[in-house]
Design an enzyme around this catalytic site. Structure first.
Site, PDB file in Angstrom:
ATOM      1  N   ARG A 154       0.423  -9.597 -13.195  1.00  0.00           N
ATOM      2  CA  ARG A 154      -1.009  -9.303 -13.087  1.00  0.00           C
ATOM      3  C   ARG A 154      -1.827 -10.255 -13.964  1.00  0.00           C
ATOM      4  NH1 ARG A 154      -3.219  -3.633 -15.131  1.00  0.00           N
ATOM      5  NH2 ARG A 154      -2.371  -4.620 -16.981  1.00  0.00           N
ATOM      6  N   ASP A 182      -2.678  -1.817  -0.181  1.00  0.00           N
ATOM      7  CA  ASP A 182      -3.546  -0.692  -0.507  1.00  0.00           C
ATOM      8  C   ASP A 182      -4.013  -0.048   0.794  1.00  0.00           C
ATOM      9  OD1 ASP A 182      -4.890   0.427  -3.144  1.00  0.00           O
ATOM     10  OD2 ASP A 182      -6.306   0.668  -1.501  1.00  0.00           O
ATOM     11  N   ARG A 230       4.078   4.569  -6.008  1.00  0.00           N
ATOM     12  CA  ARG A 230       3.601   3.597  -7.003  1.00  0.00           C
ATOM     13  C   ARG A 230       4.727   3.037  -7.867  1.00  0.00           C
ATOM     14  NH1 ARG A 230      -2.295   3.954  -7.817  1.00  0.00           N
ATOM     15  NH2 ARG A 230      -2.952   4.002  -5.636  1.00  0.00           N
ATOM     16  N   ARG A 275       1.780  -0.707 -12.780  1.00  0.00           N
ATOM     17  CA  ARG A 275       1.449  -1.033 -14.163  1.00  0.00           C
ATOM     18  C   ARG A 275       2.423  -0.549 -15.223  1.00  0.00           C
ATOM     19  NH1 ARG A 275      -4.678   0.843 -13.414  1.00  0.00           N
ATOM     20  NH2 ARG A 275      -3.549   2.169 -11.963  1.00  0.00           N
ATOM     21  N   TYR A 309     -14.016   6.458   1.543  1.00  0.00           N
ATOM     22  CA  TYR A 309     -14.323   5.182   0.876  1.00  0.00           C
ATOM     23  C   TYR A 309     -15.430   4.433   1.613  1.00  0.00           C
ATOM     24  CZ  TYR A 309     -10.563   5.463  -2.559  1.00  0.00           C
ATOM     25  OH  TYR A 309      -9.775   5.841  -3.608  1.00  0.00           O
TER      26      TYR A 309
HETATM   27  O1  CP3 Z   1       3.415   3.036  -3.910  1.00  0.00           O
HETATM   28  C1  CP3 Z   1       3.432   1.800  -4.066  1.00  0.00           C
HETATM   29  O2  CP3 Z   1       4.140   1.253  -4.960  1.00  0.00           O
HETATM   30  C2  CP3 Z   1       2.624   0.909  -3.127  1.00  0.00           C
HETATM   31  C3  CP3 Z   1       1.366   0.548  -3.627  1.00  0.00           C
HETATM   32  C4  CP3 Z   1       0.096   1.318  -3.359  1.00  0.00           C
HETATM   33  C5  CP3 Z   1      -1.118   0.906  -3.942  1.00  0.00           C
HETATM   34  N1  CP3 Z   1      -2.120   1.697  -3.454  1.00  0.00           N
HETATM   35  C6  CP3 Z   1      -1.266  -0.208  -4.875  1.00  0.00           C
HETATM   36  C7  CP3 Z   1      -2.347  -0.108  -5.869  1.00  0.00           C
HETATM   37  C8  CP3 Z   1      -0.176   2.424  -2.556  1.00  0.00           C
HETATM   38  C9  CP3 Z   1       0.774   3.275  -1.732  1.00  0.00           C
HETATM   39  C10 CP3 Z   1      -1.593   2.647  -2.623  1.00  0.00           C
HETATM   40  C11 CP3 Z   1      -2.273   3.693  -1.856  1.00  0.00           C
HETATM   41  C12 CP3 Z   1      -3.627   4.100  -2.293  1.00  0.00           C
HETATM   42  N2  CP3 Z   1      -4.667   3.337  -2.720  1.00  0.00           N
HETATM   43  C13 CP3 Z   1      -4.066   5.444  -2.253  1.00  0.00           C
HETATM   44  C14 CP3 Z   1      -3.244   6.594  -1.760  1.00  0.00           C
HETATM   45  C15 CP3 Z   1      -2.302   7.063  -2.794  1.00  0.00           C
HETATM   46  C16 CP3 Z   1      -2.926   7.988  -3.768  1.00  0.00           C
HETATM   47  O3  CP3 Z   1      -2.992   7.599  -4.951  1.00  0.00           O
HETATM   48  O4  CP3 Z   1      -3.323   9.086  -3.379  1.00  0.00           O
HETATM   49  C17 CP3 Z   1      -5.400   5.474  -2.708  1.00  0.00           C
HETATM   50  C18 CP3 Z   1      -6.258   6.684  -2.843  1.00  0.00           C
HETATM   51  C19 CP3 Z   1      -5.773   4.131  -2.982  1.00  0.00           C
HETATM   52  C20 CP3 Z   1      -7.078   3.635  -3.472  1.00  0.00           C
HETATM   53  C21 CP3 Z   1      -6.907   3.017  -4.796  1.00  0.00           C
HETATM   54  N3  CP3 Z   1      -6.474   1.720  -4.981  1.00  0.00           N
HETATM   55  C22 CP3 Z   1      -7.035   3.627  -6.064  1.00  0.00           C
HETATM   56  C23 CP3 Z   1      -7.498   5.033  -6.314  1.00  0.00           C
HETATM   57  C24 CP3 Z   1      -6.650   2.665  -7.019  1.00  0.00           C
HETATM   58  C25 CP3 Z   1      -6.464   2.894  -8.486  1.00  0.00           C
HETATM   59  C26 CP3 Z   1      -7.494   2.428  -9.395  1.00  0.00           C
HETATM   60  C27 CP3 Z   1      -6.842   2.244 -10.758  1.00  0.00           C
HETATM   61  O5  CP3 Z   1      -6.793   1.092 -11.204  1.00  0.00           O
HETATM   62  O6  CP3 Z   1      -6.306   3.213 -11.312  1.00  0.00           O
HETATM   63  C28 CP3 Z   1      -6.321   1.484  -6.325  1.00  0.00           C
HETATM   64  C29 CP3 Z   1      -5.817   0.225  -6.896  1.00  0.00           C
HETATM   65  C30 CP3 Z   1      -4.359   0.072  -6.792  1.00  0.00           C
HETATM   66  N4  CP3 Z   1      -3.679   0.080  -5.612  1.00  0.00           N
HETATM   67  C31 CP3 Z   1      -3.454  -0.133  -7.846  1.00  0.00           C
HETATM   68  C32 CP3 Z   1      -2.181  -0.259  -7.280  1.00  0.00           C
HETATM   69  C33 CP3 Z   1      -0.874  -0.551  -7.973  1.00  0.00           C
HETATM   70  C34 CP3 Z   1      -3.826  -0.195  -9.324  1.00  0.00           C
HETATM   71  C35 CP3 Z   1      -4.332  -1.518  -9.740  1.00  0.00           C
HETATM   72  C36 CP3 Z   1      -3.255  -2.418 -10.245  1.00  0.00           C
HETATM   73  O7  CP3 Z   1      -2.137  -2.008 -10.593  1.00  0.00           O
HETATM   74  O8  CP3 Z   1      -3.525  -3.599 -10.318  1.00  0.00           O
END
Ligand code: CP3
Length: 352
Positions: free
Chosen positions: A40, A77, A27, A31, A154
């Site tokens: 964003r 994602d 990540r 944010r 999911y």
């Molecule tokens: O690592 C990186 O920089 C690449 C980006 C990345 C995202 N999602 C972007 C994202 C990666 C590797 C993921 C993988 C992902 N997505 C996982 C596996 C990693 C883990 O956390 O175990 C999972 C379970 C998801 C599903 C998902 N998507 C979740 C749980 C969330 C978070 C909800 C929240 O807002 O806290 C997302 C949204 C998401 N995907 C965000 C990001 C940066 C957050 C929203 C945002 O920043 O706009």
């Protein structure tokens, strides 16, 4: 290729002895960075940010420009490929993935189709192509996928869950539908990962984020065989591409994760790195494993934890990382300090 033009992270993945481990952060685009929050505001939908190539490229490059990590990850994602087999989804701010029509029946599973990545995810090719051009061999470009169990969670639950009661009801009553779904998702994920490699990804990390919700005996039935199925299909086509496996809360599963066919295991902070090394054996690479909360500590604390982790992991087959994603409220200067310190770790260790 000589050592000089192989990205440092790939040399670690091949098990070369190195002076310091390569470093990136899960990540790392996100944010906690002001530049990300500004973007964003301009593109409020996650799907826009990750599916408009220029925006997704820019997001991946924000931490690259700021910190020069040894790995740059595709901004996307794990649910991104699901519409490509017929599972529509959205990603809600602060909540994560939402699937409006969850998969509950065999008819729904049978209606899923195979993936044609250039058609359903046409943005992947321009994004990965641009990232490779931009970072050259100064960093490795990582692609990633979700693992079958986590994506099925999911697809079946319809959203993130605390209890996983719907998918566990399927798993622990009549698992026929679930096994059919896991098999279809595994084949899709393997094809999607191969596509990322064809577009330029040099490493693939697979996230089985919710497999740690399974007891070890159920992990062996519902997670491990499908992780293997994905990794075997990728290895058959691209034997040289390093594969990393992450499970959240994996302390009770490490040895089993080692049987998945992954080249490296991403270890979280619930395990001491020295114990992880012992449990996984000398042939297995490791990634990790600082508590993301360490980045709320003092500079001295951050530095000590980095050096301690590096010492415990040893000079071969280690990629320094957090044990999971960096938290959104992390001070950006502490992230900068993490990278700086990691990149000077050889000098710092020589000095003590
Ligand atoms: O690592 C990186 O920089 C690449 C980006 C990345 C995202 N999602 C972007 C994202 C990666 C590797 C993921 C993988 C992902 N997505 C996982 C596996 C990693 C883990 O956390 O175990 C999972 C379970 C998801 C599903 C998902 N998507 C979740 C749980 C969330 C978070 C909800 C929240 O807002 O806290 C997302 C949204 C998401 N995907 C965000 C990001 C940066 C957050 C929203 C945002 O920043 O706009």
């Amino acid at each position: 290729m000589t050592g000089a033009n192989i990205p440092y992270l790939l040399r670690a993945a091949r098990g070369e002895k190195l002076d310091r481990p390569p470093v990136w952060m899960m990540r790392q685009a996100g944010r906690y960075m002001k530049a990300y929050r500004d973007l964003r505001d301009k593109y409020p939908s996650f799907r826009e940010r990750s599916e408009i190539p220029e925006v997704a490229i820019e997001v991946s490059l924000q931490p690259w420009r700021a910190f020069k990590p040894d790995g740059v990850i595709l901004f996307s994602d794990i649910v991104t490929p699901l519409p490509g087999i017929g599972i529509e989804m959205d990603i809600a701010e602060g909540k994560g993935p939402i699937i409006a029509n969850p998969i509950r029946t065999l008819e729904q599973v049978e209606a899923l189709h195979t993936i044609v990545p250039d058609e359903s995810t046409p943005f992947i090719r321009p994004i990965l192509t641009a990232l490779r051009e931009e970072v050259k061999n100064e960093a490795a470009v990582l692609g990633f996928v979700g693992a079958p169990w986590t994506l099925a969670a999911y697809a079946v639950e319809g959203k993130g869950s605390k209890t996983y009661s719907i998918i566990k009801n399927m798993a622990f009553s009549d698992p026929t539908v679930l096994h059919a779904l896991l098999g279809k998702i595994a084949d899709m994920i393997a094809a999607y990962a191969c596509h990322q490699i064809e577009c330029g990804a040099q490493v693939i990390q697979m996230f089985d984020s919710w497999a740690g919700q399974l007891s070890p005996q159920d992990y062996e039935v519902f997670a491990l065989p499908y992780q293997k199925r994905v990794f075997e299909q990728i290895k058959a086509k691209y034997p040289e591409t390093p594969l990393i496996l992450l499970v959240t809360g994996s302390a009770g599963l490490l040895e089993r994760m080692g049987e998945s066919g992954a080249d490296m295991i991403s270890v979280d902070w619930t395990v001491d790195m020295a114990d992880a090394r012992r449990r996984l054996g000398p042939e297995m690479g490791v990634q990790g494993n600082l508590d993301p909360g360490v980045l709320f500590g003092s500079k001295e604390f951050i530095r000590d934890r980095i050096l301690d982790t590096i010492k415990k992991a040893g000079p071969r087959g280690h990629i320094l990382n957090l044990g999971h994603g960096i938290l959104p409220t992390t001070p950006e200067e502490n992230a900068a300090y993490f990278f700086e310190t990691a990149k000077q770790a050889d000098q710092l260790l020589a000095a003590v």
